[in-house]
Write a protein that holds these residues in place. Structure first.
Motif, PDB file in Angstrom:
ATOM      1  N   PHE A  42       0.825  -1.195   0.000  1.00 45.18           N
ATOM      2  CA  PHE A  42       0.000   0.000   0.000  1.00 45.18           C
ATOM      3  C   PHE A  42       0.869   1.259   0.000  1.00 45.18           C
ATOM      4  O   PHE A  42       1.971   1.261   0.564  1.00 45.18           O
ATOM      5  CB  PHE A  42      -0.909   0.034   1.227  1.00 45.18           C
ATOM      6  CG  PHE A  42      -1.766  -1.191   1.389  1.00 45.18           C
ATOM      7  CD1 PHE A  42      -2.719  -1.514   0.437  1.00 45.18           C
ATOM      8  CD2 PHE A  42      -1.604  -2.029   2.484  1.00 45.18           C
ATOM      9  CE1 PHE A  42      -3.509  -2.650   0.574  1.00 45.18           C
ATOM     10  CE2 PHE A  42      -2.390  -3.159   2.634  1.00 45.18           C
ATOM     11  CZ  PHE A  42      -3.340  -3.477   1.679  1.00 45.18           C
ATOM     12  N   ALA A  43       0.354   2.321  -0.593  1.00 48.02           N
ATOM     13  CA  ALA A  43       1.042   3.608  -0.527  1.00 48.02           C
ATOM     14  C   ALA A  43       1.127   4.067   0.926  1.00 48.02           C
ATOM     15  O   ALA A  43       0.185   3.901   1.704  1.00 48.02           O
ATOM     16  CB  ALA A  43       0.297   4.643  -1.366  1.00 48.02           C
ATOM     17  N   VAL A  44       2.250   4.647   1.275  1.00 41.99           N
ATOM     18  CA  VAL A  44       2.417   5.146   2.634  1.00 41.99           C
ATOM     19  C   VAL A  44       1.378   6.230   2.916  1.00 41.99           C
ATOM     20  O   VAL A  44       0.887   6.899   1.995  1.00 41.99           O
ATOM     21  CB  VAL A  44       3.858   5.688   2.804  1.00 41.99           C
ATOM     22  CG1 VAL A  44       4.039   6.985   2.025  1.00 41.99           C
ATOM     23  CG2 VAL A  44       4.204   5.897   4.271  1.00 41.99           C
ATOM     24  N   ALA A  45       1.035   6.400   4.176  1.00 42.66           N
ATOM     25  CA  ALA A  45       0.078   7.447   4.545  1.00 42.66           C
ATOM     26  C   ALA A  45       0.569   8.803   4.044  1.00 42.66           C
ATOM     27  O   ALA A  45       1.746   9.152   4.218  1.00 42.66           O
ATOM     28  CB  ALA A  45      -0.098   7.482   6.063  1.00 42.66           C
ATOM     29  N   PRO A  46      -0.285   9.587   3.417  1.00 39.65           N
ATOM     30  CA  PRO A  46       0.162  10.877   2.854  1.00 39.65           C
ATOM     31  C   PRO A  46       0.727  11.826   3.900  1.00 39.65           C
ATOM     32  O   PRO A  46       1.583  12.653   3.589  1.00 39.65           O
ATOM     33  CB  PRO A  46      -1.099  11.436   2.188  1.00 39.65           C
ATOM     34  CG  PRO A  46      -2.244  10.672   2.779  1.00 39.65           C
ATOM     35  CD  PRO A  46      -1.705   9.328   3.139  1.00 39.65           C
ATOM     36  N   GLN A  47       0.259  11.709   5.143  1.00 35.82           N
ATOM     37  CA  GLN A  47       0.789  12.569   6.197  1.00 35.82           C
ATOM     38  C   GLN A  47       2.278  12.294   6.435  1.00 35.82           C
ATOM     39  O   GLN A  47       3.054  13.207   6.718  1.00 35.82           O
ATOM     40  CB  GLN A  47       0.009  12.341   7.499  1.00 35.82           C
ATOM     41  CG  GLN A  47      -1.478  12.630   7.393  1.00 35.82           C
ATOM     42  CD  GLN A  47      -2.291  11.397   7.009  1.00 35.82           C
ATOM     43  OE1 GLN A  47      -1.809  10.494   6.322  1.00 35.82           O
ATOM     44  NE2 GLN A  47      -3.544  11.352   7.464  1.00 35.82           N
ATOM     45  N   ILE A  48       2.658  11.023   6.313  1.00 33.33           N
ATOM     46  CA  ILE A  48       4.064  10.656   6.492  1.00 33.33           C
ATOM     47  C   ILE A  48       4.889  11.172   5.317  1.00 33.33           C
ATOM     48  O   ILE A  48       5.967  11.743   5.494  1.00 33.33           O
ATOM     49  CB  ILE A  48       4.209   9.133   6.638  1.00 33.33           C
ATOM     50  CG1 ILE A  48       3.447   8.643   7.872  1.00 33.33           C
ATOM     51  CG2 ILE A  48       5.667   8.728   6.702  1.00 33.33           C
ATOM     52  CD1 ILE A  48       3.380   7.124   8.004  1.00 33.33           C
ATOM     53  N   PRO A  99       7.217   1.277  14.006  1.00 32.65           N
ATOM     54  CA  PRO A  99       6.191   1.674  13.047  1.00 32.65           C
ATOM     55  C   PRO A  99       6.364   0.977  11.697  1.00 32.65           C
ATOM     56  O   PRO A  99       5.583   1.195  10.787  1.00 32.65           O
ATOM     57  CB  PRO A  99       6.419   3.183  12.909  1.00 32.65           C
ATOM     58  CG  PRO A  99       7.903   3.329  13.082  1.00 32.65           C
ATOM     59  CD  PRO A  99       8.294   2.276  14.099  1.00 32.65           C
ATOM     60  N   SER A 100       7.385   0.152  11.564  1.00 31.97           N
ATOM     61  CA  SER A 100       7.784  -0.352  10.245  1.00 31.97           C
ATOM     62  C   SER A 100       6.740  -1.244   9.601  1.00 31.97           C
ATOM     63  O   SER A 100       6.465  -1.114   8.406  1.00 31.97           O
ATOM     64  CB  SER A 100       9.119  -1.082  10.349  1.00 31.97           C
ATOM     65  OG  SER A 100       9.083  -2.076  11.349  1.00 31.97           O
ATOM     66  N   LYS A 101       6.135  -2.184  10.352  1.00 31.76           N
ATOM     67  CA  LYS A 101       5.066  -3.004   9.778  1.00 31.76           C
ATOM     68  C   LYS A 101       3.781  -2.188   9.667  1.00 31.76           C
ATOM     69  O   LYS A 101       3.102  -2.197   8.638  1.00 31.76           O
ATOM     70  CB  LYS A 101       4.814  -4.246  10.631  1.00 31.76           C
ATOM     71  CG  LYS A 101       6.023  -5.144  10.833  1.00 31.76           C
ATOM     72  CD  LYS A 101       6.557  -5.695   9.529  1.00 31.76           C
ATOM     73  CE  LYS A 101       7.733  -6.631   9.789  1.00 31.76           C
ATOM     74  NZ  LYS A 101       8.410  -7.049   8.558  1.00 31.76           N
ATOM     75  N   THR A 102       3.454  -1.472  10.741  1.00 32.65           N
ATOM     76  CA  THR A 102       2.189  -0.749  10.817  1.00 32.65           C
ATOM     77  C   THR A 102       2.009   0.227   9.662  1.00 32.65           C
ATOM     78  O   THR A 102       0.950   0.277   9.025  1.00 32.65           O
ATOM     79  CB  THR A 102       2.108   0.026  12.142  1.00 32.65           C
ATOM     80  OG1 THR A 102       2.344  -0.879  13.226  1.00 32.65           O
ATOM     81  CG2 THR A 102       0.753   0.687  12.304  1.00 32.65           C
ATOM     82  N   PHE A 103       3.050   1.001   9.390  1.00 27.72           N
ATOM     83  CA  PHE A 103       2.948   2.060   8.380  1.00 27.72           C
ATOM     84  C   PHE A 103       3.808   1.789   7.148  1.00 27.72           C
ATOM     85  O   PHE A 103       4.014   2.671   6.322  1.00 27.72           O
ATOM     86  CB  PHE A 103       3.328   3.402   9.012  1.00 27.72           C
ATOM     87  CG  PHE A 103       2.352   3.874  10.060  1.00 27.72           C
ATOM     88  CD1 PHE A 103       1.172   4.503   9.699  1.00 27.72           C
ATOM     89  CD2 PHE A 103       2.596   3.644  11.406  1.00 27.72           C
ATOM     90  CE1 PHE A 103       0.261   4.929  10.657  1.00 27.72           C
ATOM     91  CE2 PHE A 103       1.688   4.060  12.381  1.00 27.72           C
ATOM     92  CZ  PHE A 103       0.526   4.708  11.999  1.00 27.72           C
ATOM     93  N   ASN A 104       4.314   0.553   7.042  1.00 24.39           N
ATOM     94  CA  ASN A 104       5.106   0.134   5.880  1.00 24.39           C
ATOM     95  C   ASN A 104       6.339   1.012   5.700  1.00 24.39           C
ATOM     96  O   ASN A 104       6.584   1.572   4.633  1.00 24.39           O
ATOM     97  CB  ASN A 104       4.254   0.129   4.606  1.00 24.39           C
ATOM     98  CG  ASN A 104       4.585  -1.065   3.720  1.00 24.39           C
ATOM     99  OD1 ASN A 104       4.978  -2.115   4.215  1.00 24.39           O
ATOM    100  ND2 ASN A 104       4.432  -0.914   2.422  1.00 24.39           N
ATOM    101  N   LEU A 105       7.150   1.071   6.765  1.00 27.04           N
ATOM    102  CA  LEU A 105       8.327   1.941   6.788  1.00 27.04           C
ATOM    103  C   LEU A 105       9.608   1.147   7.043  1.00 27.04           C
ATOM    104  O   LEU A 105      10.600   1.703   7.532  1.00 27.04           O
ATOM    105  CB  LEU A 105       8.174   2.998   7.891  1.00 27.04           C
ATOM    106  CG  LEU A 105       6.933   3.893   7.826  1.00 27.04           C
ATOM    107  CD1 LEU A 105       6.827   4.757   9.082  1.00 27.04           C
ATOM    108  CD2 LEU A 105       6.962   4.763   6.587  1.00 27.04           C
TER     109      LEU A 105
END
Length: 388
Positions: A38-44, A231-237
């Protein structure tokens, strides 16, 4: 309706992406490593772009703003009120496991590992000269795993120093209940063991279940537990290499930091810290909407397999975005099973035997992707099994 488009398919090939570019063949459909599509959250992304515009990327430190984001997140999401002073850092949860083994045990000490489990648990113990106590989780006819507490206690002796645990458990998808965690805490207390709890998937919890950090159960457990988050799994980072541990006991915390400074006193990742702070402060609604999408993906995959691939058995996970597939009825195991999915289905998954020798007929499937990609992989598996 979600304001984020989780159905969007993003071409990740050519980006040095492990999941897509390391599949050896362009016709292989990747459903393996725990990396969402998924695309990362735009806020990030916006926070990263703001930091990128500053033209200097020198040494930096963990600011109060970052620490406030961490303590607030743990309090909100896991209902555990922690202090900023308890937080230490690591480039990832896997290095944190190894540093904890080095900090809290000596060569020859014994460490409990509950199997099947994520492969780095084994290497964190064995490659540092410690001995594994292999506690095999019990599996019932439904594929539901539990801890055999009587067996576990009988395996512990005077040389045992630590329990390495995983909650939610990777790969079997269990979210340990308060009762189970309380029983495990009792064993740790009676035998004076340090508990290192990998809770990297703690944000992926599905309906009817609750994530509880074992350290939050009591003052005693807080004093003997190291809890690893990221946050790496949660937000794909994952590519930004930013993780943290919570260690309330100052003696344990000092020991961990001493090993950290000795092993990897390399400074911190500016963009990893920027992304973590933005994720925890600004992107919670993205995660809440993602969880709805993932739970629907999970139901879809479990129902699809039940209806179309009955020779593969799967127990719905309580957390994570991973399915633990029991392929015993296919008559294949180990590398032969893996080659079948690669050569016949053209689908790459994680091989079960890498999580433990008792899992030689299992495969792990990642459903953290747009529905169309999930459907493509399942369709390929269905056709290959049909022709087997």
């Amino acid at each position: 309706m979600s304001q984020y488009n989780f159905d969007q398919i993003i071409d990740r090939t050519g980006t040095s992406c492990l999941k897509w570019d390391d599949s050896k063949s362009p016709d292989i459909h990747p459903m393996w490593v725990a990396d969402m599509d998924f695309a990362v959250a735009p806020q990030i992304q916006a926070a990263m772009e703001r930091r990128l515009r500053h033209p200097v990327y020198g040494y930096t430190f963990h600011s109060d703003q970052l620490l406030d984001a961490v303590t607030s997140w743990v309090g909100r999401r896991y209902r555990w009120n922690i202090e900023k002073e308890w937080v230490a850092f690591s480039p990832g949860v896997v290095p944190a496991l190894s540093m904890s083994v080095l900090a809290f045990t000596n060569p020859g000490d014994r460490v409990v590992v509950m199997t099947p489990v994520y492969r780095p648990f084994y290497s964190a113990v064995q490659e540092n000269g410690r001995t594994i106590i292999n506690h095999q989780l019990k599996k019932d006819d439904r594929g539901h795993y539990t801890i055999d507490f009587d067996l576990l206690e009988s395996q512990i002796d005077s040389r045992t120093r630590m329990i390495l645990m995983c909650n939610p458990h990777n790969p079997v998808g269990r979210v340990w209940t308060r009762q189970e965690l309380t029983q495990l805490a009792g064993i740790a207390s009676r035998h004076d063991l340090v508990v290192v709890s990998d809770e990297i998937h703690g944000d992926f919890i599905y309906s009817g279940h609750e994530h509880i950090s074992i350290a939050s159960l009591s003052q005693d457990m807080a004093g003997r537990t190291v809890t690893a988050y990221a946050p790496s799994k949660t937000f794909n980072l994952a590519g930004l290499c930013q993780s943290y541990v919570v260690i309330p006991n100052p003696r344990l915390r000092d020991a961990y930091r001493a090993i950290h400074d000795e092993c990897m006193d390399l400074g911190s990742n500016i963009f990893g810290m920027t992304a973590l702070t933005a994720a925890y402060n600004e992107a919670e609604d993205w995660l809440d909407q993602l969880l709805v999408y993932l739970e629907a993906n999970c139901r879809y995959a479990v129902d699809y397999i039940g209806a179309n691939i009955p020779r593969i058995k799967v127990c719905p996970p309580e957390g994570t975005y991973l399915l633990w597939l029991d392929c015993g009825d296919l008559g294949l195991k180990n590398e032969d099973l893996n080659r079948f999915f690669l050569d016949k289905a053209k689908v790459r998954m994680n091989m079960g035997y890498r999580f433990g020798s008792q899992a030689d007929t299992f495969m792990r499937l990642n459903f953290g992707c747009p529905r169309a990609l999930l459907d493509e992989g399942l369709s390929r598996i269905r056709q290959a099994v049909k022709e087997l």
